[in-house]
Enzyme design. Structure first.
Site, PDB file in Angstrom:
ATOM      1  N   HIS A 132       0.757  -0.950  -0.225  1.00 27.83           N
ATOM      2  CA  HIS A 132      -0.421   0.174   0.172  1.00 27.83           C
ATOM      3  C   HIS A 132       0.399   1.494  -0.122  1.00 27.83           C
ATOM      4  O   HIS A 132       1.924   1.351   0.776  1.00 27.83           O
ATOM      5  CB  HIS A 132      -0.792   0.033   1.382  1.00 27.83           C
TER       6      HIS A 132
ATOM      7  N   GLU B  46      -6.748   0.364  -6.160  1.00 29.89           N
ATOM      8  CA  GLU B  46      -7.029   0.692  -5.552  1.00 29.89           C
ATOM      9  C   GLU B  46      -7.055   2.208  -5.894  1.00 29.89           C
ATOM     10  O   GLU B  46      -5.515   1.980  -6.220  1.00 29.89           O
ATOM     11  CB  GLU B  46      -7.409   0.678  -4.222  1.00 29.89           C
TER      12      GLU B  46
END
Length: 330
Positions: free
Chosen positions: A38, A106
């Site tokens: 991330h 994302e």
């Protein structure tokens, strides 16, 4: 019988904590590691986001467990040629015990480099092309590629493992599952969905490994564990495509009222009932998964690892329960 691993959360913990958790996981009897990739955490309650490739380097010195990213998006924030180099180096450092997990990503993590966030069909196209580039680079030969989404010129990896790094593809719906079955070396999904596994197998996945992951919140006070699970990981319970489209942690924090304690209690395994934790793991085994990775929510990592070492893993791995002091994480 599935292999049971531990899922390291880079959204929730810094590098030193992740390395220590990996050590405790190995001592507790977990057989492998997943680690998330991330740029941002999902919300401020999680609060971390170390660079995964640096952490993997530290893990290779700390433990002997296999490691896999779960998952890397090799299409927007990082060019696939750079991901290929990172993955190849990790495979060399682990002696071939590294798998690359990939997905379509994302907006939360990928839009930080600017430009539009593509729709899902475009992201799937980009992922397939990226996988082709990465596999070509794993050969150690010079690669020139002029495709729809990427250009690679005179690229060659000089540090490569003896065998190409396996690439597993994450999917939660039929299109991504079909892509994983067609071009992946394995399939990753996050719910024990027997139908999805069947579609993967019938679509070309055959005997390739299927891996799944879940988050739990072990604790003596079940209500407190439920509250913590909701506050820290309520984002997992958001409906539809919100998790793919919201661009910042702040936006996820604004969705917090959509998730209730009741939703968290029915979605996360919380508390200290060993049979509930065993049931959560065996649900994946019953659905046909080959590998199951579990992650503890919150700071009580030592309590979690001792609980799983003595009460949970012996049941799912078919071993005699360990005594409370035997091999305890240090």
């Amino acid at each position: 019988m599935p292999e049971y691993g531990y899922f390291l959360s880079t959204e929730e913990f810094g590098p030193a904590d992740l390395v220590e958790q990996a050590r405790m996981a190995e001592q507790a009897g977990f057989q492998a590691l997943w680690i998330s990739d991330h740029y941002h955490p999902w919300n401020a309650a999680q609060g971390q986001s170390p660079f995964v490739w640096s952490v993997i380097g530290a893990l290779t010195e700390a433990v002997s467990l296999p490691v896999q990213t779960a998952v890397t998006c090799p299409t927007v924030r990082m060019h696939p040629a750079v991901v290929a180099q990172a993955a190849a180096t990790c495979a060399v450092m682990t002696g071939g015990r590294f798998r690359l997990g990939v997905g379509t990503g994302e907006a939360l993590n990928e839009h930080v480099v600017g430009g539009p966030w593509p729709p899902v069909h475009r992201r799937l196209e980009m992922l397939e092309e990226a996988i082709q580039i990465i596999r070509n680079l794993f050969t150690g030969e010079e690669v020139n590629h002029h495709g729809t989404h990427y250009t690679v010129e005179n690229a060659r990896l000089y540090t490569v493992p003896d065998e190409p790094v396996p690439i597993d593809i994450s999917g939660f719906g039929p299109k991504a599952t079909a892509l994983a079955a067609r071009v992946g070396d394995g399939f990753i999904t996050m719910t024990p969905d027997e139908t999805l596994v069947s579609h993967y197998r019938k679509g070309g996945g055959g005997g390739k490994p299927v891996s799944g992951g879940l988050k739990v919140c072990h604790g003596l006070d079940r209500e407190e564990a439920v509250r913590r699970a909701r506050e820290v990981w309520g984002n997992q319970l958001l409906p539809g495509e919100l998790t793919q489209l919201l661009p910042t942690p702040r936006h996820f924090e604004q969705t917090a009222p959509l998730v209730t304690d009741a939703m968290a209690a029915s979605s996360f395994t919380c508390g200290d009932d060993a049979e509930e934790h065993v049931g959560a793991l065996t649900a994946f085994a019953d659905a046909g998964f080959d590998r199951v990775y579990v992650s503890q929510i919150g700071p009580d990592q030592r309590g979690f690892f001792d609980f799983y070492r003595t009460k949970v893993l012996p049941q799912v791995q078919g071993a005699a329960p360990a005594s409370p002091g035997e091999g305890a994480p240090r």
